[in-house]
Design an enzyme around this catalytic site. Structure first.
Site, PDB file in Angstrom:
ATOM      1  CB  CYS A  79      -1.057   0.061   1.087  1.00  0.00           C
ATOM      2  SG  CYS A  79      -1.868   1.520   1.428  1.00  0.00           S
ATOM      3  CB  CYS A  82       0.143   2.097   4.029  1.00  0.00           C
ATOM      4  SG  CYS A  82      -1.578   1.417   3.942  1.00  0.00           S
TER       5      CYS A  82
END
Length: 324
Positions: A79, A82
């Site tokens: 991700c 993230c």
């Protein structure tokens, strides 16, 4: 990717007299037990950020939420957003000096916890206060908004539940700071920091220019490319009327520009697959300049999410089918 501010009315509802009294009693017991054992219960700054799995969730999150608000960062290695958000949360956990504990949960390894919290997309941030789970925000967020959410969380946790947080060992702080100051600065750190500060201040145009300055000298700079894609997205949506945009997209399924605007809002809200699917459908049903506009915006959104995200790989395959 503005944060969806948590509803403090939910915390107030949970703070019925019995729940608040129980939480306060547990916090007082923890402090008393530390004093009885001859210690202060102090932790090091490194202990303010912990990795949590399903086996340790009750001990590390539920039980500790009786003495300190626990902020949960749901993340994954693939991700890209993230990788922008998590370092900010980790830095703030140390800066807030024990007023909250950051628990990091890898969703790939802890699918059950992801399902229990109802996580629809990552990054997603929750809090647990006195055993009660509360949504904070989904998707990447600017530091200013994150601070506002944390401040509100901490205030309610202290006022309603008597959670005053953890005591940080003062002996451990100098070493942490000295180590941080010794890290060498890269050639574009100042420009990248200026871009981050512009994002935090809501100056998305300034952030775009700062990232472009880096890329003009270093076109392959991964951090700047990701940051630019995110800043451009935030710049596009900042003046949108979400209700109007979504109404037009519903009324005009064949209008590429209406679908492109709605896809931007989808992504900002953390609905990655909805954004991708909307644009792929638009590519399939349009032609010429409209089709090309939808395709190019989809490629830009791929940059925001990151090439390692499996949703990007799946969308690329779907795009190829729509094109050919």
């Amino acid at each position: 990717m503005q944060p969806r501010n948590m509803s403090m009315s939910g915390v107030v509802d949970l703070a019925a007299v019995k729940a608040a009294q129980e939480a306060k009693a547990k916090a007082e017991q923890a402090r008393a037990e530390a004093a009885r054992q001859g210690g202060t219960g102090a932790v090091s700054p490194a202990d303010l950020v912990i990795d949590v799995d399903e086996a340790g969730f009750e001990r590390e999150v539920l039980q500790r939420s009786a003495e300190v608000p626990v902020v949960i960062d749901f993340w994954a290695e693939w991700c890209q957003p993230c990788k922008q958000l998590s370092p900010v949360l980790e830095r703030l956990a140390v800066e807030y000096d024990g007023r909250f504990l950051l628990a990091k949960i890898d969703v790939d390894a802890n699918q059950m916890l992801m399902q229990q919290f109802g996580v629809q997309g990552i990054p997603a941030v929750f809090a647990v206060v006195a055993g009660q789970a509360l949504p904070l925000f989904q998707g990447a967020a600017g530091e200013t908004q994150i601070r506002q959410t944390l401040d509100q969380l901490i205030q309610v946790a202290e006022q309603r539940f008597g959670l005053t947080g953890l005591t940080v060992d003062p002996e451990a702080r100098p070493g942490e700071r000295a180590e941080a100051t010794e890290a060498p600065a890269g050639p574009y750190d100042a420009l990248l920091e200026a871009a981050v500060q512009a994002l935090d201040a809501g100056d998305f145009g300034g952030a775009v220019r700062a990232y472009q300055n880096v890329l003009s000298d270093d076109p392959g700079n991964t951090e700047a490319k990701l940051g630019l894609a995110q800043a451009e997205l935030l710049y596009r949506v900042q003046d949108m009327d979400p209700q109007r945009v979504r109404r037009e997209a519903a009324d005009k399924p064949g209008d590429a520009q209406a679908q492109i605007a709605a896809a931007d809002l989808d992504l900002v809200g953390g609905h990655v697959e909805d954004a991708f699917g909307r644009l792929i459908d638009t590519v399939a049903r349009t032609a010429g300049d409209e089709r090309d506009a939808a395709r190019l915006r989809l490629l830009e959104l791929f940059e925001v999410v990151g090439p390692d995200d499996p949703r990007v790989a799946a969308a690329r395959r779907a795009l190829a089918r729509a094109l050919f």
